[in-house]
Design an enzyme around this catalytic site. Structure first.
Site, PDB file in Angstrom:
ATOM      1  N   ARG A  63      14.539  14.666  -4.767  1.00 11.42           N
ATOM      2  CA  ARG A  63      13.937  13.427  -4.261  1.00 11.42           C
ATOM      3  C   ARG A  63      14.066  13.401  -2.735  1.00 11.42           C
ATOM      4  NH1 ARG A  63      17.057   9.213  -4.133  1.00 11.42           N
ATOM      5  NH2 ARG A  63      17.850   9.453  -6.243  1.00 11.42           N
ATOM      6  N   TYR A  87      -9.641  -1.558   1.186  1.00 12.72           N
ATOM      7  CA  TYR A  87      -9.652  -1.146  -0.216  1.00 12.72           C
ATOM      8  C   TYR A  87      -9.028  -2.274  -1.047  1.00 12.72           C
ATOM      9  CZ  TYR A  87      -7.778   1.233  -4.335  1.00 12.72           C
ATOM     10  OH  TYR A  87      -7.431   1.575  -5.616  1.00 12.72           O
ATOM     11  N   ASP A 126      -5.536   2.960   8.120  1.00  8.67           N
ATOM     12  CA  ASP A 126      -5.831   3.747   6.916  1.00  8.67           C
ATOM     13  C   ASP A 126      -7.025   4.645   7.265  1.00  8.67           C
ATOM     14  OD1 ASP A 126      -6.853   4.707   4.493  1.00  8.67           O
ATOM     15  OD2 ASP A 126      -6.221   2.934   3.382  1.00  8.67           O
ATOM     16  N   LYS A 169      -8.129  11.644  -1.766  1.00  6.16           N
ATOM     17  CA  LYS A 169      -9.541  11.673  -1.396  1.00  6.16           C
ATOM     18  C   LYS A 169      -9.873  12.969  -0.647  1.00  6.16           C
ATOM     19  CE  LYS A 169      -9.359   7.957  -3.597  1.00  6.16           C
ATOM     20  NZ  LYS A 169      -8.507   6.893  -3.202  1.00  6.16           N
TER      21      LYS A 169
HETATM   22  C1  PLP Z   1      -9.243   3.587   1.745  1.00  7.44           C
HETATM   23  C2  PLP Z   1      -8.251   3.708   0.645  1.00  7.44           C
HETATM   24  N1  PLP Z   1      -6.943   3.550   0.920  1.00  7.44           N
HETATM   25  C3  PLP Z   1      -5.997   3.676  -0.034  1.00  7.44           C
HETATM   26  C4  PLP Z   1      -6.341   3.955  -1.342  1.00  7.44           C
HETATM   27  C5  PLP Z   1      -5.257   4.062  -2.384  1.00  7.44           C
HETATM   28  O1  PLP Z   1      -5.007   5.392  -2.672  1.00  7.44           O
HETATM   29  P1  PLP Z   1      -4.425   5.940  -4.053  1.00  7.44           P
HETATM   30  O2  PLP Z   1      -5.477   5.686  -5.098  1.00  7.44           O
HETATM   31  O3  PLP Z   1      -4.163   7.370  -3.801  1.00  7.44           O
HETATM   32  O4  PLP Z   1      -3.191   5.159  -4.363  1.00  7.44           O
HETATM   33  C6  PLP Z   1      -7.678   4.141  -1.680  1.00  7.44           C
HETATM   34  C7  PLP Z   1      -8.048   4.447  -3.071  1.00  7.44           C
HETATM   35  O5  PLP Z   1      -9.199   4.375  -3.458  1.00  7.44           O
HETATM   36  C8  PLP Z   1      -8.664   4.010  -0.661  1.00  7.44           C
HETATM   37  O6  PLP Z   1      -9.971   4.165  -0.921  1.00  7.44           O
END
Ligand code: PLP
Length: 380
Positions: free
Chosen positions: A46, A98, A170, A195
């Site tokens: 971990r 998101y 982000d 992604k």
């Molecule tokens: C812009 C964005 N940030 C964060 C996330 C969250 O990521 P995760 O699904 O890997 O937890 C997503 C998921 O679709 C996203 O599109």
């Protein structure tokens, strides 16, 4: 080193024991120790794992950051970053992130006394106006999901510097290939590596990248103490993904521009949201802040029924949540990624029942277009 070279080599030294060119997947929970306090720098997985460390070095290099911490998902990365704050601290968030980010802030973290204000970040002044004495963080996502509006990272970073507040960006939609927020003045970058970084729809992961030594020490502590770590297998899959990030992103961008143009000219499409279009209200900012426009597009079909005909009509494009993969993915934000956003708020943000989002893949673009064309022809 330039971007593609870093993507292939940063953190990817051949294995010292065998010379293996691909970083081994250290699938272990613990490490043999020679005596009390005598070990090879690894005690428990971990806390430290060589495959995860290799990924972290790779991602830090791509974002031009000093430190990276990898997590089990994008949400786990965001959650870890938010635990840099304490009860009573205030965060300003752009109002079009998101849906899962909004859900984490509104349904989970608020319970622990963190406070949030949601503002239209297209105008940096709205962010400045929302600053309070307790504001400790500005959290933005650009381009925003799913309506592809932009936030001027440099302008917001000038506000955050002046006011002594951390700026978190982000960067999932653009990837470091097209946009590097730390270079533009941000303090922390978060990613859903699920992604573009992974790029192959075969792993869930997240990362936070930063320069500040004190926040890095705290995040290292949080990563170990809360334990939302990424597995060695997923770390390896993401590293395999980042090696081709540059070539994939070029193709996503090329295909994205062509598909956006096709949709703009299509009689059954009412509106197209894509920063690469000259008609996009922030096209100039997109050109300045990003070195490409990427493969994320959303478009308005006019009604839930029309959206449903398109989504059920596609044959090549895959109907599913997620984005940033080699295959074209198509989705319905109002009922999928943004279902957790209240309906009134969705309407205000333009996340209508007729809105369809496409993550344009790297297939031959003619095939993507002919699939969309036949699906759009199902709208009456
Ligand atoms: C812009 C964005 N940030 C964060 C996330 C969250 O990521 P995760 O699904 O890997 O937890 C997503 C998921 O679709 C996203 O599109």
């Amino acid at each position: 080193m330039k971007f593609s070279t870093k993507a292939i080599h940063a953190g990817q030294e051949p294995d010292p024991r065998t010379g293996a060119v691909s970083v081994p997947i250290y699938q272990t929970s613990t490490y043999a120790q020679e005596g009390i306090g005598k070990n090879k720098g690894f005690e428990y997985a971990r806390t430290q794992n060589p495959t995860r460390s290799a990924l972290e070095q790779n991602l830090a290099a791509l974002e031009n950051g000093r430190h990276c911490f990898a997590f089990a998902s994008g949400m786990a990365a965001t959650n870890a970053v938010m635990t840099l704050l304490k009860a009573g601290d205030h965060t300003i968030v752009n109002d079009n992130t998101y849906g899962g980010t909004f859900r984490l802030f509104d349904k989970v973290l608020k319970k622990y006394g963190l406070e949030f204000s949601y503002v239209d970040g297209r105008e940096p002044q709205n962010i400045e106006d929302a600053v309070r004495a307790e504001t400790r963080m500005i959290f933005i996502e650009t381009p925003t999901n799913p309506v592809m509006s932009l936030i001027d990272i440099q302008a917001v970073s000038e506000i955050s510097r002046r006011r002594g507040i951390r700026l978190v960006v982000d960067n999932t939609f653009m990837s470091p290939y097209f946009q590097r927020p730390l270079d533009l003045g941000a303090d922390i970058v978060v990613h859903s590596t699920t992604k573009y970084l992974n790029g192959h729809s075969d792993s869930i992961g997240g990362a936070a990248i930063l320069n500040d030594e004190e926040d890095a020490r705290t995040l290292a502590f949080i990563q170990n103490a809360a334990g939302a770590i990424i597995s060695p297998m997923d770390s390896w899959l993401i590293m395999r993904g980042t090696k081709t990030l540059a070539v994939r992103m070029k193709q996503h961008d090329e295909n994205g521009r062509i598909v956006a143009q096709f949709l703009t000219e299509h009689p059954r499409v009412q509106k197209v949201h894509y920063p690469g279009l000259k008609s996009h209200p922030q096209h100039e900012l997109a050109r300045r802040q990003m070195s490409g426009f990427g493969g994320m597009i959303s478009f308005e079909t006019g009604s839930l029924e029309n959206a449903s005909r398109v989504l059920e009509g596609v044959r090549l494009c895959t109907l599913g949540e997620s984005l940033g993969a080699v295959e074209t993915l198509i989705s319905h934000p109002a009922t999928m990624t943004h279902a957790s956003v209240p309906e009134m708020e969705r309407q205000r943000l333009g996340i209508t029942d007729g809105l369809v989002r496409i993550s344009v893949g790297i297939e031959d673009v003619e095939d993507i277009i002919s699939d969309l064309d036949q699906a759009l022809s199902k709208i009456e």
